[in-house]
Design a protein around this motif. Structure first.
Motif, PDB file in Angstrom:
ATOM      1  N   ALA A 171       0.843  -1.190   0.000  1.00  0.00           N
ATOM      2  CA  ALA A 171       0.000   0.000   0.000  1.00  0.00           C
ATOM      3  C   ALA A 171       0.882   1.244   0.000  1.00  0.00           C
ATOM      4  O   ALA A 171       1.991   1.233   0.553  1.00  0.00           O
ATOM      5  CB  ALA A 171      -0.904   0.004   1.223  1.00  0.00           C
ATOM      6  N   PRO A 172       0.441   2.344  -0.593  1.00  0.00           N
ATOM      7  CA  PRO A 172       1.220   3.580  -0.533  1.00  0.00           C
ATOM      8  C   PRO A 172       1.083   4.247   0.841  1.00  0.00           C
ATOM      9  O   PRO A 172       0.026   4.178   1.472  1.00  0.00           O
ATOM     10  CB  PRO A 172       0.589   4.439  -1.629  1.00  0.00           C
ATOM     11  CG  PRO A 172      -0.825   3.955  -1.708  1.00  0.00           C
ATOM     12  CD  PRO A 172      -0.774   2.483  -1.413  1.00  0.00           C
ATOM     13  N   LEU A 173       2.158   4.874   1.278  1.00  0.00           N
ATOM     14  CA  LEU A 173       2.150   5.666   2.506  1.00  0.00           C
ATOM     15  C   LEU A 173       2.825   6.995   2.189  1.00  0.00           C
ATOM     16  O   LEU A 173       4.033   7.031   1.921  1.00  0.00           O
ATOM     17  CB  LEU A 173       2.896   4.942   3.634  1.00  0.00           C
ATOM     18  CG  LEU A 173       2.750   5.542   5.028  1.00  0.00           C
ATOM     19  CD1 LEU A 173       1.333   5.321   5.554  1.00  0.00           C
ATOM     20  CD2 LEU A 173       3.761   4.943   5.991  1.00  0.00           C
ATOM     21  N   ARG A 174       2.042   8.052   2.176  1.00  0.00           N
ATOM     22  CA  ARG A 174       2.560   9.366   1.781  1.00  0.00           C
ATOM     23  C   ARG A 174       2.835  10.213   3.020  1.00  0.00           C
ATOM     24  O   ARG A 174       2.037  10.253   3.959  1.00  0.00           O
ATOM     25  CB  ARG A 174       1.568  10.077   0.864  1.00  0.00           C
ATOM     26  CG  ARG A 174       2.129  11.338   0.199  1.00  0.00           C
ATOM     27  CD  ARG A 174       1.132  11.905  -0.799  1.00  0.00           C
ATOM     28  NE  ARG A 174       0.870  10.974  -1.886  1.00  0.00           N
ATOM     29  CZ  ARG A 174       1.605  10.896  -2.990  1.00  0.00           C
ATOM     30  NH1 ARG A 174       2.653  11.702  -3.151  1.00  0.00           N
ATOM     31  NH2 ARG A 174       1.314  10.032  -3.942  1.00  0.00           N
ATOM     32  N   VAL A 204       2.755  11.343   8.756  1.00  0.00           N
ATOM     33  CA  VAL A 204       2.033  10.764   7.626  1.00  0.00           C
ATOM     34  C   VAL A 204       0.903  11.687   7.184  1.00  0.00           C
ATOM     35  O   VAL A 204       0.163  12.233   8.016  1.00  0.00           O
ATOM     36  CB  VAL A 204       1.470   9.381   8.009  1.00  0.00           C
ATOM     37  CG1 VAL A 204       0.645   8.805   6.863  1.00  0.00           C
ATOM     38  CG2 VAL A 204       2.607   8.427   8.377  1.00  0.00           C
ATOM     39  N   ASP A 205       0.770  11.854   5.885  1.00  0.00           N
ATOM     40  CA  ASP A 205      -0.352  12.614   5.322  1.00  0.00           C
ATOM     41  C   ASP A 205      -1.567  11.681   5.311  1.00  0.00           C
ATOM     42  O   ASP A 205      -1.832  10.973   4.336  1.00  0.00           O
ATOM     43  CB  ASP A 205      -0.004  13.083   3.905  1.00  0.00           C
ATOM     44  CG  ASP A 205      -1.088  13.944   3.283  1.00  0.00           C
ATOM     45  OD1 ASP A 205      -2.193  14.036   3.852  1.00  0.00           O
ATOM     46  OD2 ASP A 205      -0.836  14.513   2.195  1.00  0.00           O
ATOM     47  N   THR A 206      -2.324  11.691   6.405  1.00  0.00           N
ATOM     48  CA  THR A 206      -3.429  10.751   6.541  1.00  0.00           C
ATOM     49  C   THR A 206      -4.632  11.129   5.669  1.00  0.00           C
ATOM     50  O   THR A 206      -5.520  10.299   5.464  1.00  0.00           O
ATOM     51  CB  THR A 206      -3.867  10.653   8.009  1.00  0.00           C
ATOM     52  OG1 THR A 206      -4.127  11.959   8.524  1.00  0.00           O
ATOM     53  CG2 THR A 206      -2.782   9.991   8.844  1.00  0.00           C
ATOM     54  N   ALA A 233      -4.232  11.876   2.481  1.00  0.00           N
ATOM     55  CA  ALA A 233      -3.915  11.208   1.220  1.00  0.00           C
ATOM     56  C   ALA A 233      -3.852   9.695   1.376  1.00  0.00           C
ATOM     57  O   ALA A 233      -4.290   8.939   0.497  1.00  0.00           O
ATOM     58  CB  ALA A 233      -2.592  11.736   0.670  1.00  0.00           C
ATOM     59  N   THR A 234      -3.301   9.222   2.505  1.00  0.00           N
ATOM     60  CA  THR A 234      -3.151   7.780   2.762  1.00  0.00           C
ATOM     61  C   THR A 234      -3.560   7.501   4.205  1.00  0.00           C
ATOM     62  O   THR A 234      -2.720   7.492   5.100  1.00  0.00           O
ATOM     63  CB  THR A 234      -1.703   7.316   2.511  1.00  0.00           C
ATOM     64  OG1 THR A 234      -0.805   8.152   3.273  1.00  0.00           O
ATOM     65  CG2 THR A 234      -1.332   7.425   1.045  1.00  0.00           C
ATOM     66  N   LEU A 293      -5.165   0.637   6.972  1.00  0.00           N
ATOM     67  CA  LEU A 293      -4.070  -0.330   6.857  1.00  0.00           C
ATOM     68  C   LEU A 293      -4.099  -1.334   8.004  1.00  0.00           C
ATOM     69  O   LEU A 293      -4.557  -1.023   9.107  1.00  0.00           O
ATOM     70  CB  LEU A 293      -2.730   0.413   6.839  1.00  0.00           C
ATOM     71  CG  LEU A 293      -2.552   1.438   5.712  1.00  0.00           C
ATOM     72  CD1 LEU A 293      -1.244   2.197   5.888  1.00  0.00           C
ATOM     73  CD2 LEU A 293      -2.590   0.755   4.346  1.00  0.00           C
ATOM     74  N   VAL A 342       4.225  -1.584   2.915  1.00  0.00           N
ATOM     75  CA  VAL A 342       3.926  -0.275   2.331  1.00  0.00           C
ATOM     76  C   VAL A 342       5.101   0.182   1.476  1.00  0.00           C
ATOM     77  O   VAL A 342       6.238  -0.270   1.651  1.00  0.00           O
ATOM     78  CB  VAL A 342       3.642   0.799   3.419  1.00  0.00           C
ATOM     79  CG1 VAL A 342       2.349   0.499   4.158  1.00  0.00           C
ATOM     80  CG2 VAL A 342       4.817   0.932   4.378  1.00  0.00           C
ATOM     81  N   GLN A 352       5.708  13.909  -0.027  1.00  0.00           N
ATOM     82  CA  GLN A 352       4.488  14.600  -0.443  1.00  0.00           C
ATOM     83  C   GLN A 352       4.485  14.885  -1.941  1.00  0.00           C
ATOM     84  O   GLN A 352       3.446  14.858  -2.597  1.00  0.00           O
ATOM     85  CB  GLN A 352       4.312  15.905   0.350  1.00  0.00           C
ATOM     86  CG  GLN A 352       2.949  16.558   0.117  1.00  0.00           C
ATOM     87  CD  GLN A 352       2.841  17.902   0.779  1.00  0.00           C
ATOM     88  OE1 GLN A 352       3.622  18.806   0.492  1.00  0.00           O
ATOM     89  NE2 GLN A 352       1.872  18.047   1.684  1.00  0.00           N
TER      90      GLN A 352
END
Length: 397
Positions: free
Chosen positions: A4-7, A28-30, A32-33, A38, A44, A49
């Motif tokens: 999974a992506p984590l940004r 973490v930009d929650t 966006a991700t 998860l 991940v 960003q």
């Protein structure tokens, strides 16, 4: 399953680009991700960003330390190939350094495998898994260890309290072979009985091995005191170096029974005496008895397990060292250690110096030791440099 992506939020990649491997939930930009989507231990891919790919890792959305990087090669995620490669590299280092197969084989982030610790006792491996990500990869970890090391026995020492912080169950499980009970380990000619399936941690503290060897060169004691002695590794080293009398202190009766057995194993049983009890209370009792030693060894468990325990733990270190120094003869040697990574080296030294001032000792620092090379430090992760061991001489009056 595809990672999974984590940004990350803006500019939060700087520490990772400098080599660190940890990601905190507030980075973490929650939007966006979302972390809530998860699963604990899920693989991940971490992005800045702006979309820059940073590495492969795993996540635990329920932990403040929510993700750890394992690979910065996009073609090489966590899996059998990566595990075999990392374990082979770890084994190659140890084989160059150690003539016998007794050492820490894998030391978490220091060997590029966060959440995994493996101690080796000949053909027996004691494995500790401390993160949800490494727990999810455990079948592949065991397969890689069997492929690279070819052990006869593997025990999972997953009884450490840190697993609870990751939402993991605790327990001890033999996944290869059976529990042999006590086995014999040798350290620089001395023989010790250890129990990897039931002893503290994985049965032995390999991290102090090099510092224990230094004791032969720096100390020539007649009367030694080993506090928080566990199986007697420090004190029996002092006896082997010529000490006429060594007093061992530990709260565990079982540990002291093993000290006696290890002393007999090395023909040193006539030089030892054991006292069971709390370290602080026993040191006070020895002071009231006007006992004196020319070597005092203080190697306690970590007094600072969390950052919020720092003030209380620092006071405990000063109190322990003050009580130990009160028993030290002028001209004697204090060997004192802290395995609390939250306590910085200079702060620990300052704490010991404060204890010396309280007891009227003037100290010389002869050696500042750290963990041995089988516990490699990651240069970008200061938390991996946890062990401080000072050899301090009290100047004669």
């Amino acid at each position: 399953m595809k990672p999974a992506p984590l940004r990350l939020k803006k500019d939060q990649e700087r520490r990772l680009l400098a080599g660190h491997a940890w990601i905190y939930s507030n980075e973490v930009d929650t939007a966006a991700t979302p972390l809530k989507g998860l699963e604990p231990g899920q693989a991940v891919e971490v992005f800045s960003q702006r979309g820059r790919w940073l590495g492969h890792g795993y996540v635990n959305p329920h932990s403040l330390l929510c993700a750890r990087l394992l690979s910065r090669d996009r073609a090489h995620p966590l899996g059998p190939s990566l595990l075999v490669q990392r374990i082979q590299a770890a084994l190659g280092l140890r084989r160059r350094i150690y003539p016998q197969p007794f050492y820490r084989l894998v030391h978490g982030e220091g060997d590029g495998l966060p959440g995994l610790v493996v101690d080796r006792y000949g053909d027996l491996l004691a494995v500790q898994v401390t993160t949800a990500g490494m727990q999810r990869a455990l079948p592949a970890v065991i397969a890689a260890l069997e492929q690279v090391v070819r052990p006869q026995r593997i025990v999972l020492r997953n009884d450490t309290a840190v697993r609870a912080q990751e939402g993991l169950e605790q327990g001890i499980d033999w996944v290869l072979g059976e529990d042999p009970g006590e086995i014999e380990l040798t350290e620089d000619g001395l023989r010790f009985g250890v129990a990897p399936g039931s002893g503290q941690k994985t049965g032995w503290f390999f991290d102090q091995a090099d510092n224990r060897l230094a004791l032969k060169r720096l100390a020539a004691p007649r009367r030694a005191l080993d506090v928080c002695c566990y199986l007697g590794a420090w004190g029996l080293r002092a006896a082997d170096a010529g000490a006429e009398s060594v007093t061992f202190v530990d709260s565990s009766a079982a540990a002291l029974d093993q000290v006696r057995a290890n002393a007999a194993r090395n023909g040193l049983e006539q030089r030892i005496q054991c006292r069971q009890g709390d370290a602080f209370e026993t040191l006070r009792a020895l002071r009231e008895e006007e006992a004196r030693f020319d070597l005092v060894i203080l190697d306690p468990p970590a007094f600072i397990k969390r950052r919020k325990d720092e003030a209380e733990g620092t006071r405990a270190y000063q109190r322990l060292n003050r009580l130990g120094l009160a028993l030290l003869e002028p001209g004697g040697m204090l060997v004192t250690a802290s395995c609390s990574f939250h306590m910085e080296r200079n702060v620990f030294l300052h704490t010991v110096q404060g204890a010396a001032q309280r007891t009227g000792h003037t100290l010389q620092l002869l050696l500042a030791g750290t963990q041995g090379p089988d516990h490699p430090v990651h240069p970008a992760i200061v938390e991996t440099a946890y062990l401080k061991t000072f050899f301090l001489r009290s100047l004669p009056v």
